[in-house]
Design a protein around this motif. Structure first.
Motif, PDB file in Angstrom:
ATOM      1  N   TYR A  18      47.114  48.418  44.212  1.00  0.00           N
ATOM      2  CA  TYR A  18      45.713  48.145  43.922  1.00  0.00           C
ATOM      3  C   TYR A  18      44.999  49.355  43.342  1.00  0.00           C
ATOM      4  O   TYR A  18      44.132  49.240  42.485  1.00  0.00           O
ATOM      5  CB  TYR A  18      44.977  47.744  45.197  1.00  0.00           C
ATOM      6  CG  TYR A  18      45.369  46.422  45.774  1.00  0.00           C
ATOM      7  CD1 TYR A  18      44.880  46.029  47.003  1.00  0.00           C
ATOM      8  CD2 TYR A  18      46.198  45.547  45.111  1.00  0.00           C
ATOM      9  CE1 TYR A  18      45.210  44.810  47.554  1.00  0.00           C
ATOM     10  CE2 TYR A  18      46.547  44.332  45.660  1.00  0.00           C
ATOM     11  CZ  TYR A  18      46.045  43.973  46.876  1.00  0.00           C
ATOM     12  OH  TYR A  18      46.368  42.775  47.436  1.00  0.00           O
ATOM     13  N   TYR A  22      42.573  49.688  40.091  1.00  0.00           N
ATOM     14  CA  TYR A  22      41.191  50.124  40.174  1.00  0.00           C
ATOM     15  C   TYR A  22      40.951  51.347  39.315  1.00  0.00           C
ATOM     16  O   TYR A  22      39.954  51.449  38.608  1.00  0.00           O
ATOM     17  CB  TYR A  22      40.843  50.426  41.629  1.00  0.00           C
ATOM     18  CG  TYR A  22      39.401  50.731  41.819  1.00  0.00           C
ATOM     19  CD1 TYR A  22      38.969  52.036  42.044  1.00  0.00           C
ATOM     20  CD2 TYR A  22      38.449  49.732  41.770  1.00  0.00           C
ATOM     21  CE1 TYR A  22      37.642  52.319  42.215  1.00  0.00           C
ATOM     22  CE2 TYR A  22      37.113  50.010  41.923  1.00  0.00           C
ATOM     23  CZ  TYR A  22      36.713  51.297  42.155  1.00  0.00           C
ATOM     24  OH  TYR A  22      35.393  51.586  42.310  1.00  0.00           O
ATOM     25  N   ASN A  23      41.875  52.285  39.370  1.00  0.00           N
ATOM     26  CA  ASN A  23      41.705  53.483  38.551  1.00  0.00           C
ATOM     27  C   ASN A  23      41.700  53.142  37.081  1.00  0.00           C
ATOM     28  O   ASN A  23      40.974  53.760  36.299  1.00  0.00           O
ATOM     29  CB  ASN A  23      42.827  54.490  38.842  1.00  0.00           C
ATOM     30  CG  ASN A  23      42.616  55.155  40.180  1.00  0.00           C
ATOM     31  OD1 ASN A  23      41.495  55.176  40.681  1.00  0.00           O
ATOM     32  ND2 ASN A  23      43.671  55.690  40.749  1.00  0.00           N
ATOM     33  N   LEU A  57      33.505  44.472  46.299  1.00  0.00           N
ATOM     34  CA  LEU A  57      33.831  45.057  45.009  1.00  0.00           C
ATOM     35  C   LEU A  57      32.604  45.683  44.371  1.00  0.00           C
ATOM     36  O   LEU A  57      32.663  46.782  43.812  1.00  0.00           O
ATOM     37  CB  LEU A  57      34.399  43.960  44.103  1.00  0.00           C
ATOM     38  CG  LEU A  57      35.097  44.437  42.839  1.00  0.00           C
ATOM     39  CD1 LEU A  57      36.240  45.347  43.210  1.00  0.00           C
ATOM     40  CD2 LEU A  57      35.606  43.250  42.065  1.00  0.00           C
ATOM     41  N   PHE A  61      31.861  49.479  43.115  1.00  0.00           N
ATOM     42  CA  PHE A  61      31.428  49.800  41.761  1.00  0.00           C
ATOM     43  C   PHE A  61      30.157  50.622  41.779  1.00  0.00           C
ATOM     44  O   PHE A  61      29.987  51.564  41.020  1.00  0.00           O
ATOM     45  CB  PHE A  61      31.202  48.518  40.962  1.00  0.00           C
ATOM     46  CG  PHE A  61      32.463  47.908  40.438  1.00  0.00           C
ATOM     47  CD1 PHE A  61      32.471  46.620  39.956  1.00  0.00           C
ATOM     48  CD2 PHE A  61      33.636  48.623  40.414  1.00  0.00           C
ATOM     49  CE1 PHE A  61      33.629  46.059  39.467  1.00  0.00           C
ATOM     50  CE2 PHE A  61      34.801  48.070  39.931  1.00  0.00           C
ATOM     51  CZ  PHE A  61      34.797  46.776  39.448  1.00  0.00           C
ATOM     52  N   HIS A 119      41.778  41.042  35.410  1.00  0.00           N
ATOM     53  CA  HIS A 119      42.327  41.187  36.756  1.00  0.00           C
ATOM     54  C   HIS A 119      42.059  39.907  37.505  1.00  0.00           C
ATOM     55  O   HIS A 119      40.951  39.387  37.459  1.00  0.00           O
ATOM     56  CB  HIS A 119      41.619  42.332  37.496  1.00  0.00           C
ATOM     57  CG  HIS A 119      41.866  43.666  36.889  1.00  0.00           C
ATOM     58  ND1 HIS A 119      42.636  44.619  37.492  1.00  0.00           N
ATOM     59  CD2 HIS A 119      41.450  44.207  35.718  1.00  0.00           C
ATOM     60  CE1 HIS A 119      42.676  45.703  36.727  1.00  0.00           C
ATOM     61  NE2 HIS A 119      41.966  45.475  35.647  1.00  0.00           N
ATOM     62  N   TRP A 156      46.735  40.586  41.336  1.00  0.00           N
ATOM     63  CA  TRP A 156      46.722  41.304  42.604  1.00  0.00           C
ATOM     64  C   TRP A 156      47.402  40.438  43.646  1.00  0.00           C
ATOM     65  O   TRP A 156      46.810  39.504  44.171  1.00  0.00           O
ATOM     66  CB  TRP A 156      45.283  41.593  43.029  1.00  0.00           C
ATOM     67  CG  TRP A 156      44.557  42.520  42.120  1.00  0.00           C
ATOM     68  CD1 TRP A 156      44.537  42.508  40.764  1.00  0.00           C
ATOM     69  CD2 TRP A 156      43.717  43.599  42.509  1.00  0.00           C
ATOM     70  NE1 TRP A 156      43.751  43.507  40.290  1.00  0.00           N
ATOM     71  CE2 TRP A 156      43.227  44.190  41.336  1.00  0.00           C
ATOM     72  CE3 TRP A 156      43.317  44.119  43.741  1.00  0.00           C
ATOM     73  CZ2 TRP A 156      42.377  45.284  41.366  1.00  0.00           C
ATOM     74  CZ3 TRP A 156      42.468  45.200  43.754  1.00  0.00           C
ATOM     75  CH2 TRP A 156      42.014  45.778  42.556  1.00  0.00           C
ATOM     76  N   VAL A 279      40.402  43.162  48.627  1.00  0.00           N
ATOM     77  CA  VAL A 279      39.508  44.196  48.104  1.00  0.00           C
ATOM     78  C   VAL A 279      39.225  45.236  49.177  1.00  0.00           C
ATOM     79  O   VAL A 279      39.080  46.423  48.903  1.00  0.00           O
ATOM     80  CB  VAL A 279      38.200  43.576  47.588  1.00  0.00           C
ATOM     81  CG1 VAL A 279      37.383  44.613  46.858  1.00  0.00           C
ATOM     82  CG2 VAL A 279      38.504  42.435  46.660  1.00  0.00           C
ATOM     83  N   LEU A 282      41.884  47.771  49.192  1.00  0.00           N
ATOM     84  CA  LEU A 282      41.622  48.746  48.143  1.00  0.00           C
ATOM     85  C   LEU A 282      40.638  49.799  48.620  1.00  0.00           C
ATOM     86  O   LEU A 282      40.840  51.006  48.432  1.00  0.00           O
ATOM     87  CB  LEU A 282      41.055  48.021  46.915  1.00  0.00           C
ATOM     88  CG  LEU A 282      40.514  48.911  45.808  1.00  0.00           C
ATOM     89  CD1 LEU A 282      41.649  49.673  45.182  1.00  0.00           C
ATOM     90  CD2 LEU A 282      39.809  48.088  44.768  1.00  0.00           C
TER      91      LEU A 282
END
Lengths: 718, 195
Positions: A18, A22-23, A57, A61, A119, A156, A279, A282
């Motif tokens: 994950y 994300y990166n 999420l 962000f 995604h 994912w 999530v 993550l």
């Protein structure tokens, strides 16, 4: 398509997790310069899981200063519209799908513009295999290095995909086999893949054309069955091991692979790890987990458990994980007794472990009502009859609780009664056949506003908001009213205080003038938009409800009000359910049980799929024992028939049909095969049917076609 | 002045908070960065787990993004506040010297970073007590000789927020009292006994 795994200690060095996904999102944002909010677009399914995942999420962000756009989506038709709108914007470079789309063939459904990555995090299973194992090579994409050349669709997974090894082999065998049209080139895989891709399009196209649905343009495009093999030509068959390596596959091998894949899809729908939990994982790896995010993740998983989507064993496994997190983030962990709340503390936002009982919303209702309305108790005691009610009263009396106490609002019950409640229940309930009344869960306090809210109650509140916050006329009880006797209390119309309605508020006009004292003066403006077409109204209510529920995540007062709404929703469901059971209008057909709702005071409520599913679930739980007993008597062995409920939506002239498969015991779950069955039945009967929802076990059938539809459904064996 | 009437008298509490956020506070960052240069100066380097001094606004912004842990200022502890409260109560004639921006800083820290403070509920109530004791003294002072004659008010030791709170009322009141007084003073002349 890189299939990424949840972060864990046993991942190989090249396996993506994950964090890598994300990166990559973050680096794309930084690179594109953040020129506007069009860069990252999130499509979120309008259910509790999607809502919670979106919340987590979005928090991540915000902490990283990534601007985004969040769009709640209720159905496939809405998805198409929004997708086209989103792609018109040039700046888009990341599209994230939460809690929707696992069955869509993504590369065909979403023709991504250049530089755009997609995604998908979804708990619906089964996955469409081309999403998991297909390759989407984009030669122009300069980001290919970071995904190891994997492509632009990030899936994912939740770690269970490793068990699909055999299916994977079959799929790849069929996908990459040398083409049959005469050319002998087998060396270049890419070429083969391209050819296969082209040929694949046609069977899919043929398939969709053959369906011939009249009502909606959508269904043809989202048939989930990927026929990745061409139809078998009649040739001689040799028994052969499909997995043996060989240059060219024989008919038999191809058939075997094809069968395996079909079996995978036909096993039915089930649920993987909740999106919110993904999530949250993550967030933990990024070391940015905190109580709020943990709470959302807990709610996502609890929702899955409460709506019977995952089994008890799986829930307990997740519970263990969450417990570790709770202990890690909350230092003063004193387990809370079931009945007792905590002393309120203004800064207290901590989560505690608590044992939860299976009575819905019992902390916010009276104990008697809560037990009356819970499907588990209802089933065992037969609540809808008077005899059942007497049994319940007997149970309470045996435990030493006076009826007067039990009809008091729960917070006002004597504390010593609350303390002894769990033990007494353990002791007395088995006599009535009620076992396993508690399950481990969590509760959270919100300062003085709400001293302790359990996860289950919060989930109920959110579901109620998502279903009926706007667009339906609901009545809720005045707080504290009933205890004064018959003449006090009463109901007032549900009103989101202080909010301007989106114009469809004709239904929310408050008939009893000043009754909205508690809800605040929200001008119930009667300006209904007369020209509403049904579809637009539908979309509006789902989207509005989503945003209201979104606010409720932060706003404790709204959360509290939503509990009242949940209570009245429950009462409506139970009323309808009891009347169905009373009239015994459930017919047992050969392969399933069927019930049609044509009338009733709350019929309008059941034109929402979520509410109808709840009703179906309640009926299933409540009547399970009766059916089991009957089946034993008849020795037919049909104890665990699936259940189909249809509700008439007079406004739109359709029936909303929901199919559920219950388990034998309470708490067992089985895969739901209705998705496929409904499609086939719709085909065969030629009924005008619309499969618009993300849940494949929900379908809308035109008014006059219901009987034909049910007959065809009946004739298939599920 | 171009400001609307109700803003002309002074600063609102929001503006005062904004000004208060210039004060320096120490944080323990959870990320690493070299020294950075922003408009207001150079801050850093950020090396966990050692602490750095940054202005309060930066600390709050980082805290909201979960990138640091704020170290409570020395006066924002339960025992210290209790001692200050006691002294304030004992000193009837004047105001004690307190950190200049204690009200704004206290509020903002309790809102954004209560988990970095020890016993935030008690801190909240102690701060409120402190404020109320001082407000009581102000009220008493408004009944003093100097004010009644419209000439002066002893205000040593008030913090900017309290001053701003008082200012609109006091200016108007003094004005009115002065219009009532001057004839008497002209008649008796300066230096006459104050009645």
């Amino acid at each position: 398509m890189p299939l990424i795994n949840p972060p864990g200690p046993d991942l190989g060095p090249s396996a993506l997790s994950y964090v890598d996904a994300y990166n990559s999102i973050v680096s794309r944002v930084r690179r594109s310069g953040g020129s506007g909010s069009g860069g990252v677009v999130i499509f979120c399914g309008a259910d509790v899981d999607g809502l919670m995942a979106a919340r987590i999420l979005v928090a991540l962000f915000k902490q990283d200063d990534i601007s985004y756009r969040l769009l709640p989506i209720g159905s496939y038709s809405e998805l198409e519209v929004k997708r086209d709108q989103a792609f018109e914007n040039d700046e888009i470079h990341t599209l994230i799908l939460l809690s929707l789309g696992s069955l869509l063939p993504l590369s065909q459904y979403f023709t991504l513009p250049r530089k755009c990555h997609l995604h998908i995090i979804d708990a619906h299973r089964p996955w469409n295999l081309s999403n998991l194992y297909g390759l989407d090579l984009d030669m122009d994409d300069e980001d290919d290095e970071e995904t190891g050349g994997g492509g632009r669709f990030w899936v994912w997974g939740d770690g269970e995909e490793a068990s699909l090894d055999k299916v994977k082999k079959s799929w790849e065998a069929l996908e990459y086999e040398p083409s049959d049209s005469g050319s002998d080139t087998e060396d270049d895989e890419e070429e083969e893949e391209e050819e296969d891709d082209e040929e694949e399009e046609d069977p899919e196209g043929d398939n969709s054309d053959a369906e011939g649905d009249s009502n909606a343009p959508g269904p043809s495009r989202k048939r989930p069955r990927t026929n990745s093999a061409r139809p078998p030509k009649a040739k001689k068959r040799k028994p052969i091991d499909p997995d043996a390596p060989g240059r060219r596959l024989t008919r038999a091998a191809r058939d075997a692979h094809h069968d395996r894949i079909q079996r995978y899809y036909e096993a039915g729908t089930s649920w993987g790890m909740s999106v919110a939990q993904c999530v949250y994982l993550l967030a933990t790896v990024l070391e940015r987990a905190d109580n709020d995010l943990l709470w959302f993740a807990i709610l996502g998983t609890t929702h899955q458990y409460i709506s019977n989507r995952i089994a008890m064993s799986q829930y307990e496994r997740y519970h263990e994980l969450f417990l570790d997190e709770v202990v890690r983030l909350n230092h003063e962990v004193t387990p809370v007794g079931v009945g007792i709340g905590r002393t309120p503390n203004p800064d207290d936002r901590s989560i505690q472990r608590s044992e939860e009982m299976r009575f819905t919303l019992f902390r916010h209702w009276t104990l008697y009502e809560a037990m009356l309305h819970s499907s588990y108790v209802a089933g065992r005691l037969g609540i809808w009859k008077d005899r059942g009610k007497k049994k319940l009263q007997g149970l309470l009396a045996k435990m030493g609780f006076s009826l007067q106490q039990c009809t008091q609002a729960y917070p006002h019950m004597d504390t010593h009664l609350k303390r002894i409640l769990p033990e007494k229940l353990e002791a007395v309930a088995p006599d009535y056949g009620l076992v396993d009344l508690q399950y481990p869960s969590f509760s959270r306090s919100f300062g003085f506003a709400l001293s302790s809210l359990s996860a289950a109650d919060a989930v109920e509140g959110f579901s109620a908001l998502l279903e009926v916050a706007k667009g339906q006329r609901m009545e809720i009880e005045r707080e504290g009213g009933r205890n004064g006797g018959e003449w006090f209390g009463g109901t007032r119309a549900w009103n989101i205080g202080g909010r301007e309605a989106a114009g469809e508020d004709k239904e929310n006009v408050n008939p009893n003038g000043g009754a909205g004292a508690g809800a605040g003066g929200a001008g119930a403006d009667g300006r209904g938009k007369e020209t509403q077409d049904g579809a637009k109204k539908e979309q509006n209510w789902q989207v509005t409800n989503f945003w209201i529920a979104w606010d409720a995540c932060e706003d404790v007062a709204l959360m509290r009000n939503s509990l009242l709404l949940a209570k009245s929703l429950h009462s409506a469901i139970i009323r309808q359910g009891s009347s169905i059971l009373d009239k015994s209008s459930i017919r047992a057909l050969r392969t399933f049980r069927f019930c049609a709702l044509k009338e009733g005071p709350d019929l309008r409520l059941f034109s929402h799929p979520a509410t109808l599913s709840r009703l179906a679930l309640w009926l299933m739980d409540a009547a399970r024992d009766r059916w089991a007993a009957k089946a034993d008597k008849n020795k037919k062995g049909e104890k665990d028939l699936p259940f189909v409920v249809a509700a008439l939506d007079e406004e739109r002239g359709t029936w909303l049909v929901v199919g559920i498969t219950g388990g034998m015991e309470f708490g067992n779950v089985r895969k739901n095969k209705f998705g496929l069955a409904f499609q086939q039945a719709a085909e065969e009967s030629g009924a005008g049917a619309k499969h618009d929802m993300f849940e494949t076990s929900v379908v809308e059938v035109a008014k006059d076609d219901l009987t034909a539809f049910v007959e065809c459904l009946h004739l298939r064996s599920i | 002045m171009a400001l609307p009437k109700h803003l002309q008298h002074g600063l609102t509490p929001d503006e005062l908070t904004f000004l208060a956020e210039e004060e320096v506070i120490s944080i323990v960052p959870s990320f690493s960065m070299t020294k950075i240069r922003v408009l207001s100066g150079v801050y850093g380097p950020f090396v966990p787990p050692s602490s750095t001094s940054v202005p309060l606004w930066m600390a709050l912004s980082l805290k909201r993004k979960r990138k640091c842990r704020i170290v409570a200022p020395e006066w924002l502890q339960v025992e210290r506040l209790q001692a200050l409260l006691k002294e304030e109560k004992e000193n009837q004639d004047g105001f004690n010297k307190l950190p200049r921006r204690f009200i704004e800083t206290g509020k903002v820290l309790l809102d954004v970073a209560p988990d970095d403070l020890h016993l935030p509920a008690q801190l909240r109530s102690l701060l409120k007590d402190l404020r109320e004791v001082r407000q009581a003294k102000i009220r008493l002072g408004l009944q003093s000789e100097g004010v009644m004659q419209g000439s002066y008010l002893q205000m040593n030791g008030l913090t900017p927020l309290e001053l701003m709170e008082l200012k609109p009322f006091l200016v108007k009141a003094m004005g009115v009292l002065q219009t009532l007084e001057p004839r008497k003073e002209e008649r008796d002349g300066y230096g006459a006994s104050q009645t």
